[in-house]
Write an enzyme that holds these catalytic residues in place. Structure first.
Site, PDB file in Angstrom:
ATOM      1  N   ASP A  97       0.861  -1.190   0.000  1.00  0.00           N
ATOM      2  CA  ASP A  97       0.000   0.000   0.000  1.00  0.00           C
ATOM      3  C   ASP A  97       0.894   1.236   0.000  1.00  0.00           C
ATOM      4  O   ASP A  97       2.083   1.159   0.336  1.00  0.00           O
ATOM      5  CB  ASP A  97      -0.912   0.016   1.234  1.00  0.00           C
ATOM      6  CG  ASP A  97      -1.883   1.192   1.185  1.00  0.00           C
ATOM      7  OD1 ASP A  97      -2.570   1.339   0.159  1.00  0.00           O
ATOM      8  OD2 ASP A  97      -1.925   1.987   2.138  1.00  0.00           O
ATOM      9  N   SER A  98       0.285   2.362  -0.343  1.00  0.00           N
ATOM     10  CA  SER A  98       1.034   3.614  -0.329  1.00  0.00           C
ATOM     11  C   SER A  98       1.369   4.041   1.108  1.00  0.00           C
ATOM     12  O   SER A  98       2.233   4.882   1.307  1.00  0.00           O
ATOM     13  CB  SER A  98       0.215   4.700  -1.021  1.00  0.00           C
ATOM     14  OG  SER A  98      -1.048   4.807  -0.402  1.00  0.00           O
ATOM     15  N   CYS A 158      -3.737  -1.047  -2.332  1.00  0.00           N
ATOM     16  CA  CYS A 158      -3.982   0.356  -2.686  1.00  0.00           C
ATOM     17  C   CYS A 158      -4.804   0.449  -3.977  1.00  0.00           C
ATOM     18  O   CYS A 158      -4.390  -0.057  -5.026  1.00  0.00           O
ATOM     19  CB  CYS A 158      -2.627   1.023  -2.874  1.00  0.00           C
ATOM     20  SG  CYS A 158      -2.705   2.758  -3.282  1.00  0.00           S
ATOM     21  N   ASN A 159      -5.943   1.096  -3.892  1.00  0.00           N
ATOM     22  CA  ASN A 159      -6.778   1.283  -5.084  1.00  0.00           C
ATOM     23  C   ASN A 159      -6.065   2.138  -6.126  1.00  0.00           C
ATOM     24  O   ASN A 159      -6.179   1.901  -7.317  1.00  0.00           O
ATOM     25  CB  ASN A 159      -8.089   1.975  -4.706  1.00  0.00           C
ATOM     26  CG  ASN A 159      -9.102   1.018  -4.128  1.00  0.00           C
ATOM     27  OD1 ASN A 159      -9.990   0.550  -4.820  1.00  0.00           O
ATOM     28  ND2 ASN A 159      -8.961   0.697  -2.843  1.00  0.00           N
ATOM     29  N   GLU A 210      -6.050   9.543   8.352  1.00  0.00           N
ATOM     30  CA  GLU A 210      -4.657   9.547   8.842  1.00  0.00           C
ATOM     31  C   GLU A 210      -4.568  10.252  10.197  1.00  0.00           C
ATOM     32  O   GLU A 210      -3.766   9.888  11.041  1.00  0.00           O
ATOM     33  CB  GLU A 210      -3.740  10.268   7.848  1.00  0.00           C
ATOM     34  CG  GLU A 210      -3.566   9.554   6.520  1.00  0.00           C
ATOM     35  CD  GLU A 210      -2.448   8.536   6.530  1.00  0.00           C
ATOM     36  OE1 GLU A 210      -1.516   8.679   7.332  1.00  0.00           O
ATOM     37  OE2 GLU A 210      -2.529   7.572   5.740  1.00  0.00           O
ATOM     38  N   CYS A 213     -10.918   3.124  -1.841  1.00  0.00           N
ATOM     39  CA  CYS A 213      -9.685   3.646  -1.234  1.00  0.00           C
ATOM     40  C   CYS A 213      -9.486   2.909   0.082  1.00  0.00           C
ATOM     41  O   CYS A 213     -10.449   2.702   0.831  1.00  0.00           O
ATOM     42  CB  CYS A 213      -9.825   5.147  -0.980  1.00  0.00           C
ATOM     43  SG  CYS A 213      -8.463   5.844  -0.040  1.00  0.00           S
ATOM     44  N   THR A 214      -8.235   2.536   0.343  1.00  0.00           N
ATOM     45  CA  THR A 214      -7.936   1.738   1.540  1.00  0.00           C
ATOM     46  C   THR A 214      -8.397   2.387   2.845  1.00  0.00           C
ATOM     47  O   THR A 214      -8.692   1.695   3.805  1.00  0.00           O
ATOM     48  CB  THR A 214      -6.413   1.532   1.654  1.00  0.00           C
ATOM     49  OG1 THR A 214      -5.768   2.794   1.465  1.00  0.00           O
ATOM     50  CG2 THR A 214      -5.911   0.535   0.647  1.00  0.00           C
ATOM     51  N   HIS A 215      -8.384   3.716   2.873  1.00  0.00           N
ATOM     52  CA  HIS A 215      -8.688   4.403   4.132  1.00  0.00           C
ATOM     53  C   HIS A 215     -10.176   4.423   4.474  1.00  0.00           C
ATOM     54  O   HIS A 215     -10.542   4.586   5.630  1.00  0.00           O
ATOM     55  CB  HIS A 215      -8.211   5.862   4.062  1.00  0.00           C
ATOM     56  CG  HIS A 215      -6.740   6.012   4.098  1.00  0.00           C
ATOM     57  ND1 HIS A 215      -5.904   5.453   3.156  1.00  0.00           N
ATOM     58  CD2 HIS A 215      -5.929   6.654   4.982  1.00  0.00           C
ATOM     59  CE1 HIS A 215      -4.662   5.754   3.445  1.00  0.00           C
ATOM     60  NE2 HIS A 215      -4.647   6.483   4.547  1.00  0.00           N
TER      61      HIS A 215
HETATM   62  N1  DGL Z   1      -3.941   3.825  -0.490  1.00  0.00           N
HETATM   63  C1  DGL Z   1      -4.582   4.828  -1.296  1.00  0.00           C
HETATM   64  C2  DGL Z   1      -5.753   4.181  -2.068  1.00  0.00           C
HETATM   65  O1  DGL Z   1      -6.280   3.165  -1.700  1.00  0.00           O
HETATM   66  C3  DGL Z   1      -5.060   6.010  -0.504  1.00  0.00           C
HETATM   67  C4  DGL Z   1      -3.954   6.880   0.042  1.00  0.00           C
HETATM   68  C5  DGL Z   1      -3.113   7.532  -1.033  1.00  0.00           C
HETATM   69  O2  DGL Z   1      -3.566   8.503  -1.660  1.00  0.00           O
HETATM   70  O3  DGL Z   1      -2.001   7.081  -1.225  1.00  0.00           O
HETATM   71  O4  DGL Z   1      -6.158   4.720  -3.075  1.00  0.00           O
END
Ligand code: DGL
Length: 251
Positions: free
Chosen positions: A7-8, A70-71, A150, A181-183
């Site tokens: 993931d990012s 990560c999407n 976050e 999105c993961t969050h």
């Molecule tokens: N992990 C990213 C996603 O799922 C969200 C956070 C980012 O912007 O890196 O899209």
């Protein structure tokens, strides 16, 4: 099976939660690119460049599969990653759309997809949904939710006004919301409660887990060992992992 999860940043832990709950993996190697998060506001070439570096990182671990939680990466970098990797790679977008197909949703019911600018801007969810016959799709970049999560803001007035800011612009009240999105699963309940008639949610972690169970039907229940790596401040990742996953000890 030893798998990698990329993931990012820390958000991919929402996907790890589903993988851990399944107890189907012997070992999970998690890498969050915490030094360079967010990816969602970056351009495609940068997202690809960072993601290829993650592929190189995972080559050190002899993994049998890489799950891209990560999407944003799933939407923009999977083909290039697959060219460079010597292990299979799955993203979360196809499985999210498949989860809809396995539900009782009618093809003309309103669907809302929310994600980062880079995910929504790629058009990948919209195209896949249209190809599968869904005719009433609205897609919206809702990047402000990422820093809120976050910051640990999972409810309250800041989140309420951010939801208002975005959702007031929608044409229809959704029957399904794809949390692209993961969050977003961390604020999923609040998002669903925004509407009087609560839409059902599609969560990337649950969707990918369902997908993996189908393609690896022989996985056996057991204990999962998990190791965390971060490109910056691994301590923060461990703290968040303990909080979100309820882990007692972790490497
Ligand atoms: N992990 C990213 C996603 O799922 C969200 C956070 C980012 O912007 O890196 O899209």
């Amino acid at each position: 099976m030893r798998i990698g999860v990329f993931d990012s940043g820390v958000g991919g832990l929402t996907v790890v939660k589903s993988l851990l709950d399944s107890k189907l993996f012997r070992e999970i190697i998690y890498f969050g690119d915490t030094a360079r998060v967010p990816y969602g506001s970056k351009d495609k070439n940068t997202i690809i460049r960072y993601s290829l570096e993650a592929v190189e990182f995972f080559k050190n671990f002899n993994i049998e599969l890489l799950v891209v939680a990560c999407n944003t990466v799933s939407a923009n970098a999977l083909p290039k990653m697959r060219e460079e990797a010597d292990f299979p790679i799955v993203g979360v977008i196809e499985s999210g759309v498949l989860a809809l197909q396995n539900s009782d949703l009618q093809k003309d019911e309103p669907i809302l997809v929310i994600g980062t600018s880079a995910t929504i801007g790629s058009g990948i969810y919209q195209n896949l949904l249209n190809q599968n016959g869904y005719s009433n799709v609205e897609a919206m970049a809702t990047g402000l939710f990422v820093p809120l999560v976050e910051e640990g803001i999972f409810k309250g007035e800041v989140l309420d006004s951010t939801m208002d800011f975005y959702f007031k612009k929608l044409k229809s009240k959704p029957h399904r919301v794809i949390l692209g999105c993961t969050h977003f699963p961390m604020i999923g309940t609040e998002i669903a409660n925004y509407w009087d008639k609560k839409p059902a949610l599609v969560h990337s972690g649950d969707a990918i887990m369902q997908y993996l169970k189908n393609i690896y039907p022989d996985l056996k229940i057991g204990n999962t060992d998990i190791k965390f790596f971060a490109s910056e401040n691994p301590h923060h990742l461990k703290v968040v992992a303990k909080m979100w996953l309820g882990l007692e000890s972790s490497n």
